[in-house]
Design a protein around this motif. Structure first.
Motif, PDB file in Angstrom:
ATOM      1  N   TYR A  86       0.805  -1.233   0.000  1.00 60.34           N
ATOM      2  CA  TYR A  86       0.000   0.000   0.000  1.00 60.34           C
ATOM      3  C   TYR A  86       0.832   1.276   0.000  1.00 60.34           C
ATOM      4  O   TYR A  86       0.331   2.339  -0.307  1.00 60.34           O
ATOM      5  CB  TYR A  86      -0.920   0.008   1.214  1.00 60.34           C
ATOM      6  N   GLU A  87       2.090   1.189   0.364  1.00 63.63           N
ATOM      7  CA  GLU A  87       2.960   2.364   0.445  1.00 63.63           C
ATOM      8  C   GLU A  87       2.281   3.499   1.211  1.00 63.63           C
ATOM      9  O   GLU A  87       2.332   4.657   0.818  1.00 63.63           O
ATOM     10  CB  GLU A  87       3.368   2.837  -0.956  1.00 63.63           C
ATOM     11  N   GLY A  88       1.635   3.150   2.279  1.00 60.84           N
ATOM     12  CA  GLY A  88       1.027   4.179   3.133  1.00 60.84           C
ATOM     13  C   GLY A  88      -0.348   4.625   2.705  1.00 60.84           C
ATOM     14  O   GLY A  88      -0.979   5.422   3.385  1.00 60.84           O
ATOM     15  N   GLN A  89      -0.834   4.160   1.567  1.00 56.34           N
ATOM     16  CA  GLN A  89      -2.158   4.608   1.121  1.00 56.34           C
ATOM     17  C   GLN A  89      -3.266   3.927   1.920  1.00 56.34           C
ATOM     18  O   GLN A  89      -3.235   2.725   2.145  1.00 56.34           O
ATOM     19  CB  GLN A  89      -2.340   4.350  -0.365  1.00 56.34           C
ATOM     20  N   ASN A  90      -4.238   4.756   2.295  1.00 63.60           N
ATOM     21  CA  ASN A  90      -5.350   4.257   3.110  1.00 63.60           C
ATOM     22  C   ASN A  90      -6.531   3.868   2.231  1.00 63.60           C
ATOM     23  O   ASN A  90      -6.430   3.874   1.017  1.00 63.60           O
ATOM     24  CB  ASN A  90      -5.772   5.338   4.099  1.00 63.60           C
ATOM     25  N   PRO A 443      -4.228  -3.144   5.757  1.00 66.49           N
ATOM     26  CA  PRO A 443      -4.096  -1.732   5.358  1.00 66.49           C
ATOM     27  C   PRO A 443      -3.580  -0.847   6.503  1.00 66.49           C
ATOM     28  O   PRO A 443      -3.894  -1.081   7.669  1.00 66.49           O
ATOM     29  CB  PRO A 443      -5.523  -1.344   4.974  1.00 66.49           C
ATOM     30  N   PRO A 444      -2.793   0.183   6.137  1.00 61.55           N
ATOM     31  CA  PRO A 444      -2.139   0.997   7.160  1.00 61.55           C
ATOM     32  C   PRO A 444      -3.099   1.743   8.086  1.00 61.55           C
ATOM     33  O   PRO A 444      -2.822   1.893   9.275  1.00 61.55           O
ATOM     34  CB  PRO A 444      -1.293   1.984   6.342  1.00 61.55           C
ATOM     35  N   ASP A 445      -4.240   2.233   7.555  1.00 61.42           N
ATOM     36  CA  ASP A 445      -5.141   2.970   8.440  1.00 61.42           C
ATOM     37  C   ASP A 445      -5.738   2.045   9.498  1.00 61.42           C
ATOM     38  O   ASP A 445      -5.959   2.450  10.640  1.00 61.42           O
ATOM     39  CB  ASP A 445      -6.218   3.725   7.649  1.00 61.42           C
ATOM     40  N   VAL A 446      -5.969   0.791   9.121  1.00 65.32           N
ATOM     41  CA  VAL A 446      -6.505  -0.164  10.088  1.00 65.32           C
ATOM     42  C   VAL A 446      -5.480  -0.407  11.199  1.00 65.32           C
ATOM     43  O   VAL A 446      -5.809  -0.384  12.388  1.00 65.32           O
ATOM     44  CB  VAL A 446      -6.863  -1.492   9.384  1.00 65.32           C
ATOM     45  N   LEU A 447      -4.215  -0.613  10.774  1.00 68.07           N
ATOM     46  CA  LEU A 447      -3.165  -0.856  11.761  1.00 68.07           C
ATOM     47  C   LEU A 447      -3.035   0.336  12.706  1.00 68.07           C
ATOM     48  O   LEU A 447      -2.918   0.183  13.917  1.00 68.07           O
ATOM     49  CB  LEU A 447      -1.821  -1.086  11.061  1.00 68.07           C
ATOM     50  N   ARG A 448      -3.087   1.541  12.119  1.00 64.40           N
ATOM     51  CA  ARG A 448      -2.863   2.750  12.910  1.00 64.40           C
ATOM     52  C   ARG A 448      -3.978   2.948  13.952  1.00 64.40           C
ATOM     53  O   ARG A 448      -3.732   3.221  15.115  1.00 64.40           O
ATOM     54  CB  ARG A 448      -2.783   3.970  11.988  1.00 64.40           C
ATOM     55  N   ILE A 449      -5.221   2.814  13.513  1.00 58.69           N
ATOM     56  CA  ILE A 449      -6.321   3.151  14.421  1.00 58.69           C
ATOM     57  C   ILE A 449      -6.615   2.029  15.406  1.00 58.69           C
ATOM     58  O   ILE A 449      -6.889   2.275  16.571  1.00 58.69           O
ATOM     59  CB  ILE A 449      -7.583   3.529  13.617  1.00 58.69           C
ATOM     60  N   SER A 450      -6.539   0.765  14.928  1.00 55.34           N
ATOM     61  CA  SER A 450      -6.943  -0.316  15.823  1.00 55.34           C
ATOM     62  C   SER A 450      -5.769  -0.892  16.607  1.00 55.34           C
ATOM     63  O   SER A 450      -5.950  -1.472  17.668  1.00 55.34           O
ATOM     64  CB  SER A 450      -7.587  -1.442  15.007  1.00 55.34           C
TER      65      SER A 450
END
Lengths: 457, 1148
Positions: A86-90, A443-450
């Motif tokens: 994903y290269e950081g893409q959410n 995905p990165p947003d999932v990792l970040r928030i959860s």
């Protein structure tokens, strides 16, 4: 004077109602059976499955320049099994959309608990909705598990139980997500499907094949069991399914029109497609997405699938996909009877029942070949029959999102299928059998928030 | 027509004149102490008796003398006489024990204005005495004046006060100077929609534009009439709908995703209709409420400021007054050559280059038969044909080089606009009743052929005193009906710059949709003609919108006790907009759609979309009921204080509806249509996937319910210290019960100090000086959010013909109103002789609980959440300054407005995207002007760019900056997640703006012109995008300046052409700072010349007064910062053309 006074008195007297009026008829606070049906009929949410597996599979290859310059980050990386996809893409739809299906299903399941439907038609619809919600949730969990969780392995001891996917069983958005184990994941899929099985109607809704029915649940159970390598159960469910519904389309009767199969075609048990945003796989719209040559050559010239499935937009150019079981540009990923025949055939072969296995295989192929050229497949042994069946499975179910699960499963069986891409820049990325990259990262947003752990790559 | 009945009823009420006589006004100026009320002569005789003084006088004075009341003990003669002669038109002298009494001199005079015309009803006073005179209709007056030198003071509402030292003459002519500009137009009273607030009592920030300035322009839109007349108010240009920008803003911006529009109040209540329904000629004044003290009376609706429009009324005791006005406004054709278009020759060169590079090869064999341009078709002929064909094709291509589509557009699609306006009104009143009636007709023929606007307005109001000083009833109505015809969009559906549209009056076929050769042959002649002929389309179009709108007001005022009034108001408003677009079978849209769905097989022809027209209807409507009950209190409180307060409750119910529908197979003559089957999927000729017949029917109704309680009070102590407060509570159905239970109470407090009324104040240069300070809250709403899990029914059926729904909001039980905290500091001042007058204000706005997006774990099934999570701050300055530069025969006044405003996002979750296809973690998100992309620390609408390092001298590649080095890694530079690479260039909206209006008058002539200016903002200009150019969608004349050979990088910043196009390279160039321009500019907006005549001065005039005027608008830019020829108000659109109006106003 009297009009306003009377008005104000009237309005004040029922102030609560006045302020509770719904601001727009367009807004629905879902609460009726009709509302729940409308939510479950939302095909933009429900009918889509992750595309990352198919993108990582070997049904196709891409023109190098196209891959280099035109593909989106996610598809670009998935094609070569890169470490970072994903290269950081959410906003990765492959994750987000199935979980949106789970959310809808949970809203419906919780809403149904608040409704008591005891009269005839309502009670039937209530049961069908509950069954649909269970099926939808299981379908989403299964599709997620194929991409984001390791393959199911009954041999693994509980001690090193691997992480599966988060199992959200309520519509509340507040609890923090945690990953269940692979075992728990499949147990949930199983229990949801079992719950759906007897709630749904036995007959297929002929004009609404986006709605699951009992044959669809059985087909799904067969598919799930096959992916778990539980061949006995898979064979049983496939058999139960075909007992209820076994129609096949005779390709001899299919004309040479651009979109031969409608969404309600007779083979479809349940309609869904790969994510519509899976850009490189948009059928003939992308001439640079080319059918794997070995695969293409494996269709005999009298095999109708060769021309119905594939053609090239430009004379002399390599062939592209043009076929679909849903008359749209998106790849069909739903359930259909041809798959169920193949599951029953494979499971029969695996237990040594060659006759039964070949019977199912030839029933299918006879509908796929030109009638006058068709010769039934014969095999001296069950193992030979299995090989034929797996080859036909590859040819029949290409571009249906099934290949990825098959690769994971067959390699677990010891097939040792390795994938490789030949790039014009001389690089030669490979995907080794049973490698860690058969599980895609979260995905990165999932990792970040959860805060859940990512998959090792 | 149901709507006629209530109108007729109210019209009846309005015109029912009560048959009551005129009430005499009791005037009893003298104090009446009956036991002492005696003739002056008697007292003088008593003095004579008691003191032995001699009395010297003639006989004439006695009949002029007034009776005297006196009560003194042991007083001197001087004291007694002083009391006796107070208020007498007499003078006395006390000398040598003699009292000499004589009549004062009579001064005769006349008041005239600067044009020499009489000024009636002027008040003439003498300093030191109590009486006054009023000038007659011819301006004449006479008044008794003391023989000793004294000063005459003349005042009149429309003129400057004048003081005249008297030097013994008995005849004077006083010339009064007009109050011009805001000097006259600053109404002394501001209206906030609930009450009239005398300006000297106000603590808050009000700006009012009166009828003089509103009548200056000729636009049919009231908002355009007040453009440049109110400080802090800006009509926004270059607005982008997707970014929630608003057409009008007051003091900048204080919301992100919620409603950005100011609240518009018409006749006391929020207005739900279209602003074009209000005829500006009916408008008496527009008051803008800017700070919390002014606007928080409107509570949760006032966060974006409030515009209060009051309509004209009659006056008590005024003879009937009829006036008529009309104007004719002619506009130039819009300048089609303003927008950058690549020349035909260059475009053809590019097409040839692409053709030679095999660019069109796949399109030629593409099964979807995409359209090819005329030049490409000719090139194919050239390639495939015989030598003769080749030569012919070449000749045709060369002919196309000389053609320009804009020539035909200009000739056949555009014309001079012509607007006509007619307006008649009648007003007047007796002592018991006042009335006003008006009728207006407007017809605007647009600069686009076949587009026009027609409007009829009727309005009336009537107020009766039913019981003197006790009960007053007022009724009014306003009715508007308009038809807008919109048959010409001014653009055609083909991007080639060289095609001709008309040949000798005949419409030409233009390639569109599918390749012409395919269109001509497919279907074997069984399909409808598939040609696209734009000039014919212009005449086939039949697209109109019919607006009707009416309001009915009933108000009752009852005096409960002295100073305490009860008011009840009721308003019913109803509006509808019926949009009807009939696309007959001859239109391309309809033929195209019918053909696409036509199924031919086995000798059968089936048309799922039947022959005939397609009629689209879109009806929207609203009806609103407003009820308000209010108490007004206005009374002396304590010896030196006045308390003014209002309090009340109101309830509003606004029901709206939207009804869209489409009929297929429509026959206009029979008004019949045919059914279609929306469910099946039909194969398409264009090779697209099978599709259903477009289904456009949609019905929604909306309900906005509000219950509000409000209070507004002020206390004025000794005309020096003023305290004010207001409070409001709103409840509405938007938020669900829980938010209402908590309620929102918005309040304000304010103070003002009239420092110039203090005894110690001695600063003679500024005789009036007032300081103001307020603080308070207002609110705002976003109707798209809800406290509940909400779903929305999808507009279309799913592919199986079933209704489907989407969940739009996860539950949000803590949803609440947005709150905006405003602090306002102001100073009002008036210079000596009113030569300078103005106000200066500083404000801070702090928005909290703003609706914003925040990220959710997508595993929840929702990637984002809309709630009260954002914040914004803004501050600014508003200055209004009016000066009288020259007085006298020539009068010159100026009015300067200056505003500064700056907002900044203080809180926003930047991990959430307003557009699901874009990632806010990438700087690309902030470089895209079509999404709203708040970034904490910067203005909401900001212009960002990428660093520009010039062109590569070797090959003309654009160069940027990455990781400390010059870079050409376009993909990384444009999609970087390192925000250090994002350069903030400045705000996209003006930081400084305002206007300067000068008015000069001499005799009957007046001239005024308004200059508008905007400074401190930036915009991104367009340039060549090779990817778009190759696709054929958009060329740009910058192409001519592109880098061609080494050394060119010194003269140009336009990158070299590369084929195939590199979209990242194009994106980098278009996002780089080299294309950012300053928006600063100064514009001469308008100029007005007028000539006034009055019957009093020109007895031969058949009417009471008449004015002729010329008005030129959109005159042009005086100065601009950019050198690209771009009008910063029109970056992507054609500027409004100049217009010239001639008009007449008459008082009959």
């Amino acid at each position: 004077m009297l009009i306003p006074l009377a008005g104000i008195c009237f309005l004040i007297s029922c102030k609560k109602d006045f302020l509770d009026k719904k601001p727009s008829t367009d807004l629905v606070v879902p609460s009726t059976l009709g509302d729940f049906r409308a939510l479950l009929d939302n095909e933009n949410v429900m009918g889509q499955t992750p595309g990352l597996g198919e993108l990582s599979s070997d049904d196709y290859y891409l023109n190098y320049i196209y891959w280099k310059t035109k593909t989106s980050t996610k598809e670009h990386n998935a094609y070569v099994w890169a470490k970072d996809i994903y290269e950081g893409q959410n906003n990765v739809d492959d994750w987000d959309l199935p979980y949106q299906q789970v959310f809808y299903a949970n809203v419906v399941l919780e809403g149904l608990q608040r409704i008591t439907a005891d009269s005839g038609g309502d009670a039937q619809e209530w049961r069908a909705l509950k069954g649909t919600a269970f099926f939808t949730r299981a379908y989403a969990f299964y599709n997620l598990a194929q991409v984001f969780a390791p393959v199911y392995d009954s041999a693994i001891s509980p001690a090193d139980n691997k992480l599966g996917i988060p199992l959200r069983l309520s519509a509340d958005v507040n609890p923090v997500s945690v990953r269940a184990t692979v075992k728990q994941t499949y147990a949930q899929i199983f229990s949801d499907l079992q719950g759906a099985k007897d709630l749904l109607p036995v007959s297929i809704p002929l004009a609404n094949r986006n709605r699951p029915s009992k044959p669809a649940v059985l087909a799904m159970l067969a598919r799930v069991c096959l992916s778990m390598r539980a061949y006995d159960s898979a064979r049983l469910y496939a058999d139960n399914c075909l007992q209820l519904y076994n129609t096949l389309i005779d390709y001899n009767k299919v004309g040479s029109v651009p979109f031969p199969f409608s969404k309600n075609n007779p083979e479809a048990l349940y309609q869904s497609n790969l994510l519509s945003k899976t850009e490189v796989l948009l059928a003939f719209i992308v001439p640079d997405c080319i059918v794997d040559s070995v695969l293409y050559r494996s269709y005999a010239s009298a095999d109708l699938r060769r021309t119905i499935y594939y053609s090239s937009t430009d004379r002399g150019a390599p062939p592209n996909l043009r076929w679909n079981y849903n008359s749209s540009l998106y790849l069909f990923s739903g359930l259909a009877t041809d798959e169920v025949y193949l599951i029953r055939a494979e499971c029969a072969a695996r237990v040594g029942n060659t006759a039964s296995a070949l019977g199912d295989l030839n029933t299918l192929l006879q509908n796929r070949w030109k009638t006058d050229s068709f010769a039934p497949v014969v095999a001296p042994t069950a193992a030979a029959a299995l090989d034929s069946i797996l080859l036909e499975r590859r040819k029949e179910l290409a571009f249906r999102g099934i290949r990825w699960t098959d690769l994971r499963r067959l390699n677990k069986e010891g097939a040792a299928i390795g994938l490789a891409r030949k790039l014009d820049d001389g690089q030669n990325p490979q995907l080794l059998p049973n490698g860690m990259r058969y599980v895609l990262p979260i995905p990165p947003d999932v990792l970040r928030i959860s805060g859940i752990p990512d998959n090792p790559r | 027509m149901d709507s006629i009945k209530p109108i007729a009823l109210v019209a009846l009420l309005v015109f029912l004149q009560p048959g009551l006589g005129v009430y005499g006004q009791q005037t009893s100026p003298l104090i009446s102490l009956s036991e002492k009320n005696v003739p002056l002569e008697k007292i003088l005789n008593l003095i004579k008796e008691k003191t032995g003084y001699t009395l010297l006088f003639d006989a004439t004075w006695a009949r002029l003398a007034k009776k005297v009341t006196i009560q003194v003990e042991n007083a001197t003669v001087e004291q007694v006489l002083k009391i006796c002669f107070k208020d007498q038109p007499l003078e006395y002298q006390l000398a040598n024990n003699a009292i000499d009494v004589r009549v004062m001199d009579t001064l005769r005079g006349r008041t005239v204005n600067a044009r020499g015309e009489p000024v009636p009803s002027a008040t003439v006073q003498v300093r030191g005495v109590s009486w006054h005179a009023i000038s007659s209709d011819s301006g004449y007056f006479q008044i008794q004046v003391p023989s000793q030198g004294t000063v005459l003071i003349i005042s009149s509402i429309s003129y400057e006060p004048q003081e005249l030292p008297l030097t013994g003459t008995n005849k004077v002519t006083v010339q009064l100077n007009d109050r011009i500009g805001q000097l006259s137009d600053v109404a002394v009273v501001a209206h906030n929609g609930y009450q009239r607030i005398p300006r000297e009592r106000a603590t808050g920030s009000f700006s009012t534009v009166g009828s003089v300035l509103i009548d200056r322009g000729v636009s049919p839109n009231i908002l355009e009439r007040i453009n440049g007349q109110i400080s802090g108010l800006l009509l926004n240009k270059n607005t982008i709908v997707q970014t929630n920008s608003s057409a009008i803003s007051i003091r900048g911006r204080s919301t992100i995703l919620a409603n950005p529009q100011p609240l518009i109040i018409v006749d006391n209540f929020p207005y739900n209709g279209n602003i074009y329904n209000i005829n500006p000629e009916d408008v008496e004044s527009v008051t803008v409420l800017k700070d919390a003290a002014a606007s928080s009376i409107w509570g949760a609706l006032a966060g974006n400021g409030v515009l209060v429009i009051t309509t004209r009324q009659g006056k008590y005791k005024q003879e009937p007054h009829i006036s008529f006005s009309s104007s004719l406004n002619v506009g130039n054709k819009p300048d089609l050559y303003y927008l950058p278009v690549l020349s035909s020759g260059d475009y053809i060169d590019v097409e040839r280059m692409l053709f030679d590079s095999a660019y069109y090869n796949s399109a030629q064999t593409n099964p979807t038969h995409p359209v090819l341009s005329p030049v490409v078709e000719l090139l194919i002929k050239e390639r495939n044909g015989s030598p003769a064909d080749k030569a012919a094709a070449e000749a045709q291509i060369n002919a196309l080089r000389g053609q320009d589509t804009r020539r035909d557009l200009d000739q056949y699609f555009y014309q001079h606009s012509l607007d006509q306006r007619y307006f008649l009104n009648l007003s007047g009143g007796s002592s018991k009743n006042q009335y006003y009636f008006s009728a207006g007709y407007d017809k605007d023929i647009a600069s686009l052929v076949r587009n026009q606007f027609e409007r009829v307005t009727l309005s009336g109001s009537n107020t009766y005193i039913l019981c003197p000083t006790k009960l007053e009833l007022s009724t009014s109505f306003a009715y508007t009906s308009s038809i807008t015809r919109d048959n010409n969009s001014g653009i055609i559906n083909a991007p080639y710059p060289y095609i001709n549209l008309v040949d000798a009056g005949h419409a030409l076929t233009v390639p569109a949709g599918l390749r012409q050769a395919y269109k001509d042959t497919v279907g074997g002649g069984q399909l409808l003609n598939w040609d696209y002929r734009p000039f014919d389309e212009l005449h086939y179009a039949d697209n109109k919108t019919h607006l009707t709108d009416y309001r009915i007001n009933i108000g009752i005022k009852y005096q409960i006790a002295k100073g305490l009034d009860a008011h009840a108001y009721y308003q019913y408003a109803h509006g509808s907009s019926d949009h009807q677009n009939l696309q007959g079978q001859q239109t391309y849209y309809t033929r195209d759609l019918i053909n696409e769905y036509t199924q031919i097989g086995q000798g059968m022809l089936m048309r799922p979309i039947p022959l005939g027209g397609i009629q689209d209807k879109g009806d929207t409507g609203y009806s609103a009921n407003h009820v308000r009950l209010q108490l007004n209190y206005d009374h002396q409180l304590g010896p030196d204080g006045v308390l003014t307060a209002i309090g009340g409750a109101e309830i509003r119910d606004v029901e709206g509806s939207v009804n869209d529908s489409r009929l297929y197979g429509y026959n206009q003559d029979l008004q019949s249509s045919q059914p279609v089957n929306y469910i099946p999927f039909y194969a398409q000729y264009s090779g697209r996937s099978p599709a259903q017949i477009p289904y456009q029917d949609h019905t929604v109704s909306t309900s906005d319910h509000y219950i509000s309680y409000y209070f507004n009070g002020s206390y004025n102590y000794r005309q020096r210290y003023i305290l004010s407060t207001s409070a409001r509570k709103d409840e509405s159905n938007i938020f669900g019960a829980r938010a209402n239970d908590k309620g929102i109470r918005l309040y304000s407090i304010g103070a003002a100090w009239e420092i110039s009324n203090e005894d110690f104040y001695r600063f003679s240069a500024l005789p009036i000086l007032k300081l103001r300070l307020t603080h308070g809250y207002s609110g705002n709403v976003d109707k798209s959010v809800s406290a509940y899990t909400t779903a929305q029914l999808n507009a279309n059926f799913n592919s199986y013909g079933s209704t489907s729904a989407s969940i739009t909001n996860p539950p949000n039980p803590s949803l609440r109103w947005e709150q905006i905290h405003i602090v306002n500091m102001g100073v009002d001042f008036t210079g000596k002789d009113s030569r300078v007058e103005g106000s200066l204000e500083y404000y801070i706005k702090n928005g909290s609980d703003l609706i914003g997006l925040s990220a959710l774990d997508p595993t929840t099934g929702n990637t984002q959440f809309k709630g009260n999570v954002a914040g914004m701050k803004a501050h600014g300055i508003d200055l209004a300054l009016n000066t009288q530069n020259i007085k006298g025969l020539i009068s010159w006044t100026s009015s300067l407005l200056f505003s500064f405003t700056r907002d900044r996002v203080t809180k926003y979750d930047t991990s959430v995207s307003a557009n699901p296809n874009l990632d806010p973690g990438s700087i690309a998100y902030y470089l895209d002007p079509s999404v709203i992309s708040p970034l904490v620390g910067h203005p909401l609408y900001s212009v960002y760019a990428l660093r520009w390092m010039g062109l590569d001298p070797l090959n003309g590649d654009p160069q940027g900056w990455q990781n400390g080095h010059t870079s050409k890694d376009y993909k990384t530079m444009t999609n970087s997640s390192d925000f250090k690479n994002l350069i903030y260039k400045g705000t996209a909206n003006p930081s400084f703006f305002g206007s300067l209006r000068n008015s000069v008058s001499w005799r009957q002539f007046s001239m005024s012109f308004n200059i508008l200016y905007k400074f401190g903002y930036y915009f991104r200009r367009s340039s060549i995008n090779y990817g778009d150019l190759f696709k054929g969608t958009r060329g740009h004349p910058d192409y001519d300046m592109r880098w061609l050979s080494p050394g060119d990088e010194k003269r140009t910043s336009v990158p070299s052409l590369v084929y195939p196009a590199n979209t990242d390279r194009d994106a980098f160039y278009s996002e780089s700072e080299v294309l950012i321009e300053r928006g600063d500019h100064i514009r001469l907006q308008d100029l007005r010349l007028s000539y006034d005549l009055q019957k009093k001065f020109h007895p031969g005039l058949p009417v009471r007064a008449i004015q002729f005027y010329l008005y030129a608008n959109n005159i042009g830019i005086i100065w601009k910062a950019n050198h690209q020829g771009i009008d910063p108000d029109n970056v992507t659109s054609i500027p409004n053309p100049r217009t010239l109006a001639a008009g007449i106003k008459m008082d009959l």
